[in-house]
Scaffold this motif. Sequence first.
Motif, PDB file in Angstrom:
ATOM      1  N   ASN A  68      59.546  53.185  55.094  1.00  0.00           N
ATOM      2  CA  ASN A  68      60.335  52.819  54.727  1.00  0.00           C
ATOM      3  C   ASN A  68      61.776  52.564  55.360  1.00  0.00           C
ATOM      4  N   PRO A  69      62.423  51.470  55.374  1.00  0.00           N
ATOM      5  CA  PRO A  69      62.332  50.356  54.424  1.00  0.00           C
ATOM      6  C   PRO A  69      61.583  49.146  54.834  1.00  0.00           C
ATOM      7  N   ASP A  70      61.421  49.132  56.309  1.00  0.00           N
ATOM      8  CA  ASP A  70      60.998  47.839  56.874  1.00  0.00           C
ATOM      9  C   ASP A  70      59.382  47.965  57.153  1.00  0.00           C
ATOM     10  N   GLY A  71      58.670  49.074  56.485  1.00  0.00           N
ATOM     11  CA  GLY A  71      57.287  48.940  56.471  1.00  0.00           C
ATOM     12  C   GLY A  71      56.331  49.611  57.716  1.00  0.00           C
ATOM     13  N   SER A  72      57.171  49.973  58.791  1.00  0.00           N
ATOM     14  CA  SER A  72      56.508  50.836  59.963  1.00  0.00           C
ATOM     15  C   SER A  72      57.167  52.008  60.441  1.00  0.00           C
ATOM     16  N   SER A 222      55.497  44.097  62.440  1.00  0.00           N
ATOM     17  CA  SER A 222      55.904  45.301  63.022  1.00  0.00           C
ATOM     18  C   SER A 222      56.829  45.114  64.326  1.00  0.00           C
ATOM     19  N   GLY A 223      57.343  45.984  64.919  1.00  0.00           N
ATOM     20  CA  GLY A 223      58.243  46.173  65.881  1.00  0.00           C
ATOM     21  C   GLY A 223      59.567  46.561  65.921  1.00  0.00           C
ATOM     22  N   LEU A 224      60.232  46.717  66.934  1.00  0.00           N
ATOM     23  CA  LEU A 224      61.651  47.065  66.814  1.00  0.00           C
ATOM     24  C   LEU A 224      62.482  45.953  66.453  1.00  0.00           C
ATOM     25  N   GLY A 225      62.296  44.631  66.922  1.00  0.00           N
ATOM     26  CA  GLY A 225      62.891  43.614  66.743  1.00  0.00           C
ATOM     27  C   GLY A 225      62.616  43.247  65.315  1.00  0.00           C
ATOM     28  N   TYR A 226      61.401  43.413  64.604  1.00  0.00           N
ATOM     29  CA  TYR A 226      61.029  43.222  63.292  1.00  0.00           C
ATOM     30  C   TYR A 226      61.911  44.221  62.332  1.00  0.00           C
ATOM     31  N   MET A 227      62.045  45.518  62.996  1.00  0.00           N
ATOM     32  CA  MET A 227      62.606  46.607  62.183  1.00  0.00           C
ATOM     33  C   MET A 227      64.447  46.048  62.138  1.00  0.00           C
ATOM     34  N   ILE A 228      64.871  45.401  63.119  1.00  0.00           N
ATOM     35  CA  ILE A 228      66.210  44.894  63.050  1.00  0.00           C
ATOM     36  C   ILE A 228      66.336  43.887  61.896  1.00  0.00           C
ATOM     37  N   LEU A 229      65.259  43.084  61.934  1.00  0.00           N
ATOM     38  CA  LEU A 229      65.541  41.783  60.936  1.00  0.00           C
ATOM     39  C   LEU A 229      65.434  42.343  59.625  1.00  0.00           C
ATOM     40  N   MET A 230      64.537  43.315  59.647  1.00  0.00           N
ATOM     41  CA  MET A 230      64.274  43.912  57.988  1.00  0.00           C
ATOM     42  C   MET A 230      65.425  44.889  57.456  1.00  0.00           C
ATOM     43  N   GLY A 231      65.993  45.445  58.695  1.00  0.00           N
ATOM     44  CA  GLY A 231      67.356  46.170  58.321  1.00  0.00           C
ATOM     45  C   GLY A 231      68.467  45.137  57.977  1.00  0.00           C
ATOM     46  N   ARG A 232      68.416  43.989  58.485  1.00  0.00           N
ATOM     47  CA  ARG A 232      69.451  42.893  58.225  1.00  0.00           C
ATOM     48  C   ARG A 232      69.141  42.485  56.804  1.00  0.00           C
ATOM     49  N   ASN A 233      67.753  42.151  56.438  1.00  0.00           N
ATOM     50  CA  ASN A 233      67.314  41.700  55.218  1.00  0.00           C
ATOM     51  C   ASN A 233      67.852  42.478  53.913  1.00  0.00           C
ATOM     52  N   PHE A 234      67.990  43.792  54.470  1.00  0.00           N
ATOM     53  CA  PHE A 234      68.161  44.615  53.225  1.00  0.00           C
ATOM     54  C   PHE A 234      69.531  45.264  53.373  1.00  0.00           C
ATOM     55  N   ALA A 235      70.276  44.617  54.131  1.00  0.00           N
ATOM     56  CA  ALA A 235      71.853  45.101  54.391  1.00  0.00           C
ATOM     57  C   ALA A 235      72.044  46.581  54.861  1.00  0.00           C
TER      58      ALA A 235
ATOM     59  N   PHE B 367      62.232  45.703  44.970  1.00  0.00           N
ATOM     60  CA  PHE B 367      62.230  46.319  46.248  1.00  0.00           C
ATOM     61  C   PHE B 367      62.699  47.696  46.423  1.00  0.00           C
ATOM     62  N   VAL B 368      63.136  48.332  44.991  1.00  0.00           N
ATOM     63  CA  VAL B 368      63.522  49.794  44.907  1.00  0.00           C
ATOM     64  C   VAL B 368      62.229  50.290  44.841  1.00  0.00           C
ATOM     65  N   SER B 369      61.453  49.754  44.379  1.00  0.00           N
ATOM     66  CA  SER B 369      59.794  50.263  44.096  1.00  0.00           C
ATOM     67  C   SER B 369      59.254  50.470  45.507  1.00  0.00           C
ATOM     68  N   LEU B 370      59.563  49.508  46.381  1.00  0.00           N
ATOM     69  CA  LEU B 370      58.953  49.553  47.710  1.00  0.00           C
ATOM     70  C   LEU B 370      59.621  50.463  48.603  1.00  0.00           C
ATOM     71  N   GLY B 371      61.005  51.232  48.179  1.00  0.00           N
ATOM     72  CA  GLY B 371      61.622  51.909  49.112  1.00  0.00           C
ATOM     73  C   GLY B 371      62.920  50.988  50.187  1.00  0.00           C
ATOM     74  N   SER B 372      62.592  49.587  49.868  1.00  0.00           N
ATOM     75  CA  SER B 372      63.664  48.963  50.711  1.00  0.00           C
ATOM     76  C   SER B 372      64.968  49.182  50.066  1.00  0.00           C
ATOM     77  N   TYR B 373      65.345  49.406  49.143  1.00  0.00           N
ATOM     78  CA  TYR B 373      66.470  50.007  48.522  1.00  0.00           C
ATOM     79  C   TYR B 373      66.363  51.244  47.648  1.00  0.00           C
ATOM     80  N   SER B 374      67.373  51.948  47.460  1.00  0.00           N
ATOM     81  CA  SER B 374      67.419  53.110  47.037  1.00  0.00           C
ATOM     82  C   SER B 374      67.738  53.078  45.266  1.00  0.00           C
ATOM     83  N   GLU B 375      67.353  54.295  44.552  1.00  0.00           N
ATOM     84  CA  GLU B 375      67.930  54.214  43.215  1.00  0.00           C
ATOM     85  C   GLU B 375      69.331  54.312  43.004  1.00  0.00           C
ATOM     86  N   GLU B 376      70.012  54.973  44.120  1.00  0.00           N
ATOM     87  CA  GLU B 376      71.410  55.257  44.417  1.00  0.00           C
ATOM     88  C   GLU B 376      72.142  53.612  44.522  1.00  0.00           C
TER      89      GLU B 376
END
Lengths: 270, 400
Positions: A68-72, A222-235, B367-376
């Motif tokens: 979590n959170p990017d899947g890899s 997956s991948g480091l670039g993908y990880m950065i993009l997903m980090g961006r998607n989830f703020a 997305f919280v259920s996936l762990g992309s965001y947290s409950e906090e």
Amino acid sequence: MNGQKNKDPLGRGLGLSSYAYAMLSVAGVLCFFLIWQLLVQFGIVSGRYLAKPTEIISLFLYKLVNANPDGSTIPESIFASLQVSLVGFFLAILIGIPTGLLMGWYKGFRQFVSPVFEILRPIPPISWIPLTLLWLGIGIRAKAFIIFFAAFIPCVINSSAGIRQTNQTLIHVAKTCGASNFKIFIKVGIPSSLPIMFAGIRVALGNAWATLVAAEMLAADSGLGYMILMGRNFARADIVILGMVLIGVLGMVFTSTLSFIEHRIIKWRI
Amino acid sequence: MKKMRKSLLALMMILALLGSMLSGCGSKGQESQTPDPGVSSGEESEAPPSEDTEGTTFGIEPLEKKEMIDLAYFSGAEHGLVFYIMDEMGWAEELNIGFNWSYFSAGPAMMEANGSWDVGTAGAAGAVNGIVGYDVNVIGISQYEHILNCFVRKDSPIYQAGKGNVAEAPEVYGDADSLRGTTWLLPVGTTAQQTLALYLAYFGLTTDDVTMTNMDVGSALAAFRAGEGDGMILWTSTNVTAQEEGYQSVCSCDDVNGVYSTCLLATDNALETKMDAVTTLFELYYNVEDWMMEHPEEMADMYLEACEVEGISCTESSAKYTAEVYEGLGIEKALERMTTYVDDPLGLLDRQISGGEFDVLDTMDYFVSLGSYSEEDRMKVLENNRITSVVAEAVLEKRN
């Protein structure tokens, strides 16, 4: 690390031992992280936009085994990125260096290839993305092609420039000894181009890593670039920074490895 | 000497020409500013106020002075189209509202640039990004999305498996065997992923049973055309294009009963310094939505025109379809949604939540259920009132 003092022939530097110089480098890195930590710790830079180095380390440890959170996990991301970037990078070396050497040595070949090369040279690697998608799909070939293009150019330029700077005296000596043009190319031209060629490979390696994020923007799971993009998607600025740090550290490891190989191969020149 | 002077003059003229050409080239990047001519950016300027609400198209009281709103405009989306229409029709101007436009094609970039805009719109996933990570607030639910489908080719085993295999979703195609191990092209981390997850859940599968390849919708369609992937998930005009090209929809967002809201957003700074303008714009926005639903043909024309201006691929028929299925909330429903309260579906909060909060949380909780965001993160959003009724309440107060 023999502790001996390094004496610069021109009298530059502090004249410290190699151990002390190594410690200076370590201190530089630590200072960088300390300033970063303090900037965030004292609120000079908002923690929402820049995670502390200690948080990045915690996240690194967490992501070693958690997806979590990017899947890899980090090993999965690194492996995926290595596959893409190294395939592109080695292809660039395999094709770019012989092309550059031939361009530098044989004028006819240079005249034939140069115009096309000069047109291709300024095209930014990421502008190939839409066409790559159509030509090569979205698999590793497509991403490796984009990285290949980023790494190919410096390989060609430097190997061409390197071989053109071959000392004329050496060429004349070889000719006097009865060597053919091809033999001079192999025995004199290529060895004398190695230092500049290696400089090109180092630039190519940097370009390959720098283009990784763009290549993984094309399509990735997956991948480091993908990880950065997903980090961006989830703020998640911390995920973005961790991805950047990993790309930077891996790039440094590869550059050091390359320097080591370079020193081994062209020991005679140093 | 004379010749030299002539050459110098010619050189200067060329440079001046080049300079004017360059300055004339508008930036076409992700973010560009197009200030309204004659009005200084971000500052109030004197303008003759409209006489009263009778003189305005929707009976909204105009602002006393002209106010510039820095607008985050989402290209090619219906929720952004509302701004385009109000500007083109002169309805914003009659309320003394001017826009400085910034164009975006993705939610995360819009949220990162929150320091440069006051009001904007985005899909639920983009909005969640903004309310969790940045100083952005959801001030209203813009519309409910209906144009979001999972597509396959007609020779796909998923399509060949037929529909009617799921009692609660008879229109959904496929079965567990045909879906397992497939590769889907979609923008990961968005409502497209949520749709795929809900679709797979009908067959007892999760997203771990398939491969999700992250691509924006335009690239996904291009790659799919080139033979990549087993399926793709698309929205807006690319969705309609895929339908026209003969790709088969095997599941839509309506089939999975997803609440896919898009959101009207405002930054903290805008709510602090331009509250009157934001309130007036809120009223206008939803009145324009009512107009759009009452005038689907005009809406289709404007959508096509907006797509042409923004360089987004769109045909007459896709614009018509977009207008047909468009479901904005309109002013009454928008006010009601933000000011009526229900229980927290997860029961984590010690207060009731507004309908607006409920809609946004539908996506966030996935997305919280996936762990992309947290409950906090979820609690922080709710405790800090990042999905706020303050503007809707101000409109209601103004009306009373």
